[in-house]
Write an enzyme that holds these catalytic residues in place. Structure first.
Site, PDB file in Angstrom:
ATOM      1  N   HIS A 333       0.856  -1.187   0.000  1.00 37.70           N
ATOM      2  CA  HIS A 333       0.000   0.000   0.000  1.00 37.70           C
ATOM      3  C   HIS A 333       0.889   1.233   0.000  1.00 37.70           C
ATOM      4  O   HIS A 333       2.000   1.216   0.522  1.00 37.70           O
ATOM      5  CB  HIS A 333      -0.926   0.002   1.228  1.00 37.70           C
ATOM      6  N   ASP A 392      -8.045  -4.549  -0.632  1.00 39.08           N
ATOM      7  CA  ASP A 392      -8.403  -5.216  -1.884  1.00 39.08           C
ATOM      8  C   ASP A 392      -8.115  -6.707  -1.847  1.00 39.08           C
ATOM      9  O   ASP A 392      -8.715  -7.483  -2.595  1.00 39.08           O
ATOM     10  CB  ASP A 392      -7.638  -4.590  -3.063  1.00 39.08           C
TER      11      ASP A 392
END
Length: 456
Positions: A333, A392
């Site tokens: 991320h 996700d």
């Protein structure tokens, strides 16, 4: 028209022009260092350039220890309240959270029971499209690209709004609430139109129910029999809450601030945000995770063998497997390094749904990859910060268990994030009256104009 001059297709001539464009546009990487340009508005340590202030949400991935910033488990706050506490609150009391959290993000505090009931009624009243809109707009040009369909529908809704260009706060709030209410209808009806006209399946247009939550209505409108289990609705509701907002610096929310600062209308702003979210580097990653795991199960003979799974992960990183992009999708991320709090909250609920759906083995594989991937990346890459799974990683798995078609994965993200975009649009209108215009330095040498007859 000669074939080489056909602008409707990519011809060899178009390839030549693209090469010319590239050769005269490419900037040497060293110049970014020379002029101290933060590419992607982030420094080499992943820290974002401070471009604005916000009251809406806070993301913490580092804490200062003895004067030095150190990575820490990720934290996410909506209007100052930790996301884990918000989720525990509505789950413990057996409520859906989307509407309650939407109120919090839009208005800055949690609603009391009366305010929450009134807000739910407001959204229920807004779940209505203009007469014949579904037939004349959504069904007119069906496409597999639901995000483009959403954008087209949003821009067309401006034609039905007599005050589309009024950017006074009450009018913008009215527009935002209307879009929040109709986004599930726009997305699901667009899918049904595509599934019927392009795929030859039966078409179902179910109206939403005023008594149901956003998540429940989404499943009701999507499924032919309108049926779903309480757990399915609760897990989808949780997914919407976790995707609802993530700071002013994420690409689509920053787009919302930038476009709002120009003084344009709400429909143009939200359409721009949709275009940003559509990108595979932003909102389109969850389906890539699902595809990656499908490929993994085909290529790995024993998905319970850690050594074999690790070798597959290394092949991904070496561009030897799946799409050969060198990525383990759902891992890593831009901000978080130790952990993504959204993924951590999601995980236990995902396990419950996997058990209900008879997919415990798949969930075990996801957990194994979550544990093995950071070590594989550390071995294969030179990284400046740690990596962990992001939201996700599990959301695509959830959507597949819910039977959502892949075409709706990113639109479901949009159904959640429209709340955050609306909050950021309102914040930009309240606090600033200055167009956002960062500086770019030109590194092309100046030259004299050459008359046409002297050019070769």
């Amino acid at each position: 028209m000669t074939p080489e001059n056909n602008i409707l297709i990519v011809t060899p001539r178009m390839e030549e022009l693209a090469a010319l464009c590239r050769s005269n546009t490419l900037i040497e990487a060293g110049l970014y260092r020379e002029y101290d340009v933060k590419r992607g508005l982030r420094d080499v340590n992943g820290k974002g350039v401070l471009a604005g202030l916000t009251n809406i949400s806070d993301i913490i991935a580092q804490r200062e220890v003895d004067g030095i910033l150190q990575p820490c488990p990720g934290e996410l706050y909506y209007r100052g309240i930790r996301i884990e506490e918000l989720v525990q609150g509505f789950v413990r009391e057996g409520r859906k959270g989307y509407e309650e959290v939407a109120y919090l993000l839009l208005f800055g505090r949690l609603p009391d029971a009366k305010e929450l009931g009134s807000f739910k009624s407001l959204l229920a009243q807004g779940r209505m499209l203009p007469t014949n809109f579904t037939r004349d707009v959504i069904m007119k040009a069906p496409t597999h690209d639901m995000m483009n369909s959403l954008s087209r529908s949003v821009l067309t809704l401006a034609s039905y709004d007599e005050n589309a260009d009024d950017i006074s706060l009450p009018n913008v709030l009215r527009q935002c609430l209307m879009l929040i209410a109709v986004f599930p209808m726009l997305a699901v009806y667009s899918y049904h139109a595509y599934n019927h006209y392009e795929c030859g399946a039966s078409m179902y247009i179910h109206y939403p129910s005023d008594s149901l939550s956003t998540a429940s209505n989404l499943l009701r409108m999507l499924r032919p029999d309108m049926q779903y289990t309480p757990l399915e609705a609760s897990v989808l509701d949780l997914a919407l809450v976790l995707h609802m907002e993530h700071g002013g610096g994420n690409n689509s929310s920053f787009t919302t601030h930038v476009v709002t600062s120009s003084g344009t209308d709400t429909y143009s702003v939200i359409s721009a945000a949709l275009g940003s979210l559509k990108g595979p580097k932003h909102g389109g990653a969850n389906y890539k995770v699902v595809q990656m795991f499908e490929d993994m199960k085909r290529e790995v003979s024993d998905p319970t063998d850690e050594a074999e799974v690790t070798e597959y992960l290394k092949k991904l990183l070496r561009r030897e497997a799946f799409d050969r992009k060198g990525l383990i999708y759902g891992v890593g991320h831009a901000v978080y390094s130790v952990s993504d709090p959204r993924a951590q909250v999601f995980k236990s609920f995902v396990g419950q749904l996997a058990h209900e759906k008879g997919r415990d083995a798949d969930f075990a594989l996801y957990q194994m990859v979550e544990r093995l991937a950071p070590a594989a990346i550390a071995e294969e890459r030179r990284i400046y910060k740690g990596v962990s799974v992001n939201v996700d990683f599990y959301s695509g798995f959830v959507y597949s268990m819910l039977g959502l078609p892949p075409e709706l994965y990113t639109p479901v993200f949009a159904i959640a994030r429209i709340v955050g975009w609306s909050a950021h649009r309102l914040e930009e209108l309240v606090n600033t009256d200055k167009i956002i215009r960062p500086a770019y330095r030109c590194v092309r040498e100046h030259e004299e104009y050459t008359p046409l007859r002297f050019r070769e």
